[in-house]
Design a protein around this motif. Structure first.
Motif, PDB file in Angstrom:
ATOM      1  N   LEU A   1       0.830  -1.213   0.000  1.00 50.52           N
ATOM      2  CA  LEU A   1       0.000   0.000   0.000  1.00 50.52           C
ATOM      3  C   LEU A   1       0.861   1.258   0.000  1.00 50.52           C
ATOM      4  CD1 LEU A   1      -2.801  -1.076   2.509  1.00 50.52           C
ATOM      5  CD2 LEU A   1      -3.000  -0.799   0.021  1.00 50.52           C
TER       6      LEU A   1
ATOM      7  N   ARG B   1       3.835   1.493  -1.259  1.00 53.88           N
ATOM      8  CA  ARG B   1       4.400   1.597  -2.612  1.00 53.88           C
ATOM      9  C   ARG B   1       3.372   2.219  -3.558  1.00 53.88           C
ATOM     10  NH1 ARG B   1       6.728  -3.717  -4.816  1.00 53.88           N
ATOM     11  NH2 ARG B   1       8.639  -2.944  -3.904  1.00 53.88           N
ATOM     12  N   GLN B   2       2.124   1.804  -3.454  1.00 51.17           N
ATOM     13  CA  GLN B   2       1.070   2.337  -4.319  1.00 51.17           C
ATOM     14  C   GLN B   2       0.843   3.825  -4.065  1.00 51.17           C
ATOM     15  OE1 GLN B   2      -2.167  -0.329  -3.455  1.00 51.17           O
ATOM     16  NE2 GLN B   2      -1.503  -1.831  -4.977  1.00 51.17           N
ATOM     17  N   ARG B   3       1.022   4.250  -2.813  1.00 50.00           N
ATOM     18  CA  ARG B   3       0.878   5.672  -2.476  1.00 50.00           C
ATOM     19  C   ARG B   3       2.097   6.491  -2.871  1.00 50.00           C
ATOM     20  NH1 ARG B   3      -0.313   3.573   2.627  1.00 50.00           N
ATOM     21  NH2 ARG B   3       1.648   4.439   3.395  1.00 50.00           N
TER      22      ARG B   3
ATOM     23  N   ARG C   1       1.167  -4.355 -13.979  1.00 51.15           N
ATOM     24  CA  ARG C   1       0.828  -3.506 -12.834  1.00 51.15           C
ATOM     25  C   ARG C   1      -0.076  -2.360 -13.280  1.00 51.15           C
ATOM     26  NH1 ARG C   1       2.756   1.102 -11.678  1.00 51.15           N
ATOM     27  NH2 ARG C   1       4.643   0.830 -12.907  1.00 51.15           N
TER      28      ARG C   1
ATOM     29  N   GLU D   1      -3.832  -1.549 -12.035  1.00 50.03           N
ATOM     30  CA  GLU D   1      -4.172  -0.239 -11.473  1.00 50.03           C
ATOM     31  C   GLU D   1      -5.338   0.392 -12.238  1.00 50.03           C
ATOM     32  OE1 GLU D   1      -0.473   1.882 -11.608  1.00 50.03           O
ATOM     33  OE2 GLU D   1       0.259   0.968  -9.760  1.00 50.03           O
TER      34      GLU D   1
END
Length: 174
Positions: free
Chosen positions: A9, A11-13, A139, A143
């Motif tokens: 999470l 990393r996604q932010r 990825r 997303e």
């Protein structure tokens, strides 16, 4: 597993610092668990699974030598075939990562006329780049799918209001 989820999470932010901290914490716990069963060869597949998981987290943390050590320990004893296959892949990834680290650090004057380095750069680095491109595309697709699902969810909520919990729906349908 919760620490790994938090790292993903982060990393996604785009929060690299938090991501590293979560991965480091997860790695410390997984390595400690693997260390507890390292010499208990009768605990397969648990023993080799813990070592493989710790090795994966070691790679995430940039701990290449530790990943290599953990992979070696995962293969000790009599691990199941899927662990052997996964460990072999991680061993290849580790070796590749180590070579890339070395190549990034050697002076150009040394690497220009070096046949082995030229061979590696011409044959293997393009394959690695292609694999990374495929992973990046995957990825981005995930997303985009999540973003689309969130849009649909928001639209449905705006149109119809809050949805009841799915458990409530199941009880009503009976």
């Amino acid at each position: 597993m919760e620490l790994v989820n938090q790292a993903v999470l982060a990393r996604q932010r785009g929060d690299a610092k938090a991501m590293r901290e979560f991965y480091r914490a997860a790695f410390a716990k997984e390595r400690a668990a693997a260390d507890l069963v390292a010499n208990k060869l009768d605990l397969e597949p648990t023993r080799s699974v813990l070592h493989r998981s710790a090795a994966v987290l070691a790679l995430e943390c940039g701990e290449l030598q530790e990943a290599e050590r953990l992979i070696g320990r995962a293969l000790a004893g009599n691990p199941p075939d899927d662990i052997v296959t996964a460990a072999a892949k991680w061993a290849c990834d580790t070796a590749s990562a180590m070579v890339n680290v070395v190549l990034d650090r050697i002076p150009p004057s040394f690497s220009q006329d070096n046949e082995q380095i030229n061979l590696y750069e011409s044959r293997f680095q393009p394959i690695e780049a292609q694999e990374q491109h495929i992973l990046d595309e995957d990825r981005r697709s995930r997303e985009a799918a999540v973003a689309q699902a969130n849009k649909i969810w928001t639209h449905l909520q705006e149109t119809y209001g809050e949805f009841p919990d799915s458990v409530e729906l199941l009880h009503r349908d009976r």
